[in-house]
Design a protein around this motif. Structure first.
Motif, PDB file in Angstrom:
ATOM      1  N   THR A 253       1.766   8.290   5.607  1.00  0.00           N
ATOM      2  CA  THR A 253       3.079   9.203   5.439  1.00  0.00           C
ATOM      3  C   THR A 253       4.136   8.287   5.175  1.00  0.00           C
ATOM      4  OG1 THR A 253       2.109   9.554   7.851  1.00  0.00           O
ATOM      5  CG2 THR A 253       4.572  10.584   7.477  1.00  0.00           C
ATOM      6  N   ASN A 254       4.305   7.751   4.457  1.00  0.00           N
ATOM      7  CA  ASN A 254       5.745   7.284   4.006  1.00  0.00           C
ATOM      8  C   ASN A 254       5.162   6.709   2.132  1.00  0.00           C
ATOM      9  OD1 ASN A 254       7.508   7.887   5.842  1.00  0.00           O
ATOM     10  ND2 ASN A 254       6.771   6.020   6.893  1.00  0.00           N
ATOM     11  N   ALA A 255       4.318   7.273   2.437  1.00  0.00           N
ATOM     12  CA  ALA A 255       4.269   6.500   0.547  1.00  0.00           C
ATOM     13  C   ALA A 255       3.782   7.548  -0.389  1.00  0.00           C
ATOM     14  CB  ALA A 255       2.414   5.945   0.820  1.00  0.00           C
ATOM     15  N   ASN A 256       4.814   7.048  -1.277  1.00  0.00           N
ATOM     16  CA  ASN A 256       5.096   8.036  -2.138  1.00  0.00           C
ATOM     17  C   ASN A 256       5.156   6.572  -3.886  1.00  0.00           C
ATOM     18  OD1 ASN A 256       6.578   9.532  -4.332  1.00  0.00           O
ATOM     19  ND2 ASN A 256       8.088   8.992  -4.013  1.00  0.00           N
ATOM     20  N   PHE A 257       4.536   6.587  -5.016  1.00  0.00           N
ATOM     21  CA  PHE A 257       4.136   6.217  -6.182  1.00  0.00           C
ATOM     22  C   PHE A 257       5.811   6.641  -7.279  1.00  0.00           C
ATOM     23  CE2 PHE A 257       3.264   4.657 -10.472  1.00  0.00           C
ATOM     24  CZ  PHE A 257       2.484   3.721  -9.774  1.00  0.00           C
ATOM     25  N   ILE A 258       6.404   5.971  -7.645  1.00  0.00           N
ATOM     26  CA  ILE A 258       7.204   6.430  -8.346  1.00  0.00           C
ATOM     27  C   ILE A 258       7.259   5.866 -10.320  1.00  0.00           C
ATOM     28  CG2 ILE A 258      10.629   6.446  -9.120  1.00  0.00           C
ATOM     29  CD1 ILE A 258      10.605   5.372  -6.065  1.00  0.00           C
ATOM     30  N   GLU A 259       6.623   6.507 -10.966  1.00  0.00           N
ATOM     31  CA  GLU A 259       6.610   6.221 -12.719  1.00  0.00           C
ATOM     32  C   GLU A 259       7.795   5.653 -12.544  1.00  0.00           C
ATOM     33  OE1 GLU A 259       5.262   5.526 -15.852  1.00  0.00           O
ATOM     34  OE2 GLU A 259       3.973   6.714 -14.010  1.00  0.00           O
ATOM     35  N   GLY A 260       7.472   4.531 -13.226  1.00  0.00           N
ATOM     36  CA  GLY A 260       8.521   3.576 -13.785  1.00  0.00           C
ATOM     37  C   GLY A 260       9.127   2.454 -12.991  1.00  0.00           C
ATOM     38  N   THR A 261       9.001   2.467 -11.321  1.00  0.00           N
ATOM     39  CA  THR A 261       9.091   1.826 -10.550  1.00  0.00           C
ATOM     40  C   THR A 261       8.224   0.520 -10.601  1.00  0.00           C
ATOM     41  OG1 THR A 261      11.120   3.089  -9.833  1.00  0.00           O
ATOM     42  CG2 THR A 261      10.028   1.137  -8.036  1.00  0.00           C
TER      43      THR A 261
ATOM     44  N   GLU B 241       0.992  -1.206  -0.274  1.00  0.00           N
ATOM     45  CA  GLU B 241      -0.083  -0.058   0.163  1.00  0.00           C
ATOM     46  C   GLU B 241       0.774   1.467  -0.222  1.00  0.00           C
ATOM     47  OE1 GLU B 241      -4.218   1.870   2.227  1.00  0.00           O
ATOM     48  OE2 GLU B 241      -3.214   0.540   3.246  1.00  0.00           O
ATOM     49  N   ILE B 242       1.691   0.872   0.068  1.00  0.00           N
ATOM     50  CA  ILE B 242       2.742   2.550   0.877  1.00  0.00           C
ATOM     51  C   ILE B 242       4.246   2.949  -0.249  1.00  0.00           C
ATOM     52  CG2 ILE B 242       2.441   2.938   3.115  1.00  0.00           C
ATOM     53  CD1 ILE B 242       4.923   1.697   3.696  1.00  0.00           C
ATOM     54  N   PHE B 243       3.838   1.457  -1.285  1.00  0.00           N
ATOM     55  CA  PHE B 243       4.934   1.696  -2.251  1.00  0.00           C
ATOM     56  C   PHE B 243       6.297   0.824  -1.958  1.00  0.00           C
ATOM     57  CE2 PHE B 243       1.246   3.926  -3.553  1.00  0.00           C
ATOM     58  CZ  PHE B 243       0.564   2.922  -4.664  1.00  0.00           C
ATOM     59  N   ASN B 244       6.514  -0.014  -0.828  1.00  0.00           N
ATOM     60  CA  ASN B 244       7.739  -0.080  -0.228  1.00  0.00           C
ATOM     61  C   ASN B 244       7.846  -1.434  -0.523  1.00  0.00           C
ATOM     62  OD1 ASN B 244      10.151  -0.152   0.832  1.00  0.00           O
ATOM     63  ND2 ASN B 244       9.479  -0.310   2.792  1.00  0.00           N
ATOM     64  N   THR B 245       7.371  -1.805  -2.051  1.00  0.00           N
ATOM     65  CA  THR B 245       7.072  -3.620  -2.043  1.00  0.00           C
ATOM     66  C   THR B 245       8.521  -4.240  -3.030  1.00  0.00           C
ATOM     67  OG1 THR B 245       5.012  -3.399  -2.968  1.00  0.00           O
ATOM     68  CG2 THR B 245       6.018  -5.507  -3.857  1.00  0.00           C
ATOM     69  N   ASN B 246       8.480  -5.533  -2.188  1.00  0.00           N
ATOM     70  CA  ASN B 246       9.891  -6.291  -2.690  1.00  0.00           C
ATOM     71  C   ASN B 246      10.117  -7.474  -3.020  1.00  0.00           C
ATOM     72  OD1 ASN B 246      10.613  -8.330   0.244  1.00  0.00           O
ATOM     73  ND2 ASN B 246      10.186  -6.578   0.795  1.00  0.00           N
ATOM     74  N   PRO B 247      10.278  -7.884  -3.715  1.00  0.00           N
ATOM     75  CA  PRO B 247      10.266  -9.279  -4.589  1.00  0.00           C
ATOM     76  C   PRO B 247      10.002 -10.524  -3.719  1.00  0.00           C
ATOM     77  CG  PRO B 247      11.949  -8.856  -4.897  1.00  0.00           C
ATOM     78  CD  PRO B 247      11.713  -7.354  -3.738  1.00  0.00           C
ATOM     79  N   THR B 248       9.974 -10.758  -1.983  1.00  0.00           N
ATOM     80  CA  THR B 248       9.843 -11.754  -0.722  1.00  0.00           C
ATOM     81  C   THR B 248       8.884 -11.035  -0.006  1.00  0.00           C
ATOM     82  OG1 THR B 248      11.288 -10.618   0.265  1.00  0.00           O
ATOM     83  CG2 THR B 248      12.343 -11.315  -0.565  1.00  0.00           C
ATOM     84  N   ILE B 249       7.816 -10.582  -0.756  1.00  0.00           N
ATOM     85  CA  ILE B 249       6.456 -10.569  -0.003  1.00  0.00           C
ATOM     86  C   ILE B 249       5.598 -11.359  -0.336  1.00  0.00           C
ATOM     87  CG2 ILE B 249       4.086  -9.214  -0.055  1.00  0.00           C
ATOM     88  CD1 ILE B 249       5.973  -6.783  -0.409  1.00  0.00           C
TER      89      ILE B 249
END
Length: 550
Positions: free
Chosen positions: A524-532, A104-112
């Motif tokens: 608070t720490n959520a941020n969407f980065i285009e291309g990522t 939800e906060i776009f701190n996704t990683n490939p081990t989730i």
């Protein structure tokens, strides 16, 4: 109950084929062996049918003996809603299913775990489909005419599984029915370009279209127009507007589908296979399956709490979504994102979609209360409602795992109509698009509104009208179509993927987060980065598996 609601318990497990080697991870793709069949018997018609049913069974995201399909939900509530401006994760704070909080906060990683389980569920669907194809092709006893139909179904299923993989992960390995060993599944996810992958997905649906009959005797199996509708969706995701329009028109002109008169009726389990449903994941309960795993197991965390449901409290509608249903004095959308006030006019679909304090909840004879919401201080007072089945319904299980028999609609007719409207806008036929959007809004206007507990007056100030002024500006028309998609399809798992394919994900989500952070501190720490963040990462375990095979 229908055939597909009662036969998903039949699973033929092929222990010779796995997507990931056991030496890489013993628990990454665990499969229960329900029985072994000698190779000479595998191609008998009965066993081929079981293999085909096994390929269908992965549609609901449940591939093992756990109850963790909420990490690989068919509805994509976490992959399509929670990471959009439509919903919050919900639950008991950020630590409850923290993996989804990270998404939800776009701190996704490939081990989730969700990244892994969704991948495995979809590739398990691919694997079973491929093996069913091999068995069907090699069966000498299978009825020749029926064989073509069943091959069409398998092409359709494979197209669906790959479509889901493409829209979620973007770069994916493509493996067809020629795969016969474990090593055949060790394929790089960068082997094909995006365009080549779309071509292969289109090919699956085209092959399905050529082979499928106009009608099926058993609900749950795709027909010719089902395949054509999915082709339209494939074209839409590529921006192939004329192809999308032609495909949508063929489905519409077949007269096989239509909008139900009443919006709420679409989401009643007894109407699961109504005229509005083009293709759905078939769910059932009390059918003998262990722990009702054939039910809506992927959505089992969505229960709203309160006196009638377990208080899982996930998939919570955002304040931004609620605000989007505001209308003005002439029934048109007001997109100011100011918090909805009691006196405001609203689109009547709001109270069929969202549980709001002071509004009756389904047919339970009570007003929804903010106290129903788990962790109210973090996730706010709203609850999902559209896809929640009444606790009074025999299709809702009142014991663990608290799930229902409500199907998940992969494509419904309103969805198809709005694809057509979108294509018409991009092709410059703005008035044609307006007429199509008005079909959807007209149904909302003429539907039964949520009434007060006494049933004497509407529960809120509902006001909605069709677009009565000609559309002359393409940008304005485009925005109107996109808004209608959000209002009509909210909380059905589509929003994030729409934002990405429109190329506005970063703009929309970051604007949403800028305001939403003042309302919900968990963002608070959520941020969407285009291309990522447009797509989810390929699971690390798959990358490790590939490395181990070199």
């Amino acid at each position: 109950m229908n055939f597909f609601k009662t036969t998903y318990t039949s699973k033929l497990v092929f222990t010779a084929l796995v997507i990931f080697s056991s030496s890489c991870s013993d628990d990454y793709l665990e499969e229960m062996t329900y029985g072994e069949i000698s190779p000479s018997e595998m191609t008998s018609p009965g066993n081929v049918d079981r293999a085909i049913i096994a390929a269908y069974s992965l549609l609901n995201g449940q591939y093992d003996a756990s109850s963790s399909a909420f990490n690989s939900p068919a509805s994509n509530w976490s992959f399509g809603d929670v990471v959009s401006d439509d919903a919050y994760k919900g639950g008991g704070g950020t630590g409850d299913q923290n993996n989804i909080h990270l998404m939800e906060i776009f701190n996704t990683n490939p081990t989730i775990i969700d990244i892994e389980r969704k991948w495995v569920a979809l590739y398990e669907g691919v694997k079973r489909t491929n093996e069913a194809m091999r068995l069907l092709q090699n069966s000498q006893e299978y009825d020749v005419a029926l064989k073509e139909n069943r091959m069409g179904e398998l092409y359709f299923l494979r197209g669906h599984y790959y479509f889901e993989l493409k829209k979620i992960y973007n770069t994916i390995p493509y493996i067809d029915e020629t795969a016969a060993t474990v090593n055949d599944y060790a394929v790089s996810h960068t082997q094909y370009t995006s365009e080549q992958l779309w071509d292969k997905i289109e090919e699956n649906f085209s092959n399905a279209y050529e082979r499928l009959p106009n009608d099926q005797e058993e609900v749950g199996r795709p027909n010719k127009m089902t395949a054509k509708a999915y082709l339209a969706k494939t074209y839409i995701f590529q921006g192939q507007w004329q192809n999308a329009l032609d495909a949508a028109n063929e489905v519409i002109n077949s007269n096989k589908y239509s909008l139900l008169p009443n919006f709420r009726d679409v989401f009643l389990p007894e109407n699961d296979n109504s005229s509005e449903i083009i293709f759905a994941v078939q769910h059932s309960v009390l059918d003998g399956a262990p722990d009702n795993y054939n039910g809506s197991i992927g959505d089992r965390l969505s229960a709203p709490g309160g006196p009638f449901y377990s208080q899982y409290g996930f998939h919570r509608p955002s304040q931004n979504l609620v605000n989007a249903y505001k209308t003005n004095a002439i029934g048109m959308p007001v997109l100011d994102n100011k918090n909805l006030a009691e006196a405001d006019f609203v689109d009547p679909r709001l109270d069929h979609t969202v549980g709001r304090p002071g509004i009756p909840y389904l047919d339970l004879g009570v007003l929804y209360e903010a106290s129903w919401a788990r962790d109210l201080s973090t996730y706010g007072p709203f609850a999902p409602k559209k896809r929640i089945v009444s606790a009074n319904s025999p299709y809702q299980i009142k014991t663990w795992p608290y799930i229902s028999a409500l199907n998940y609609y992969i494509i419904r007719y309103a969805d198809l109509l709005l694809w057509k409207a979108e294509a018409l806008v991009e092709l410059g036929d703005l008035e044609g698009a307006r007429a199509v959007v008005n079909q959807v809004r007209g149904r909302a206007k003429d539907s039964q509104y949520v009434m007060n507990l006494e049933g004497t007056t509407p529960a809120a100030s509902y006001r909605i009208e069709t677009y009565n002024t000609p559309w002359t500006d393409q940008a304005t028309a485009r925005e109107a179509v996109r808004t209608e998609r959000r209002l009509e399809l909210a909380l059905e798992g589509h929003r994030f993927f729409d934002l990405v394919r429109w190329g506005v994900a970063a703009e929309t989500i970051n604007a949403y987060l800028e305001v939403e952070k003042t309302r919900r501190t968990h963002l608070t720490n959520a941020n969407f980065i285009e291309g990522t963040h447009n797509y989810f990462p390929v699971p690390q375990k798959y990358l490790d598996y590939l490395a181990s095979t070199k």
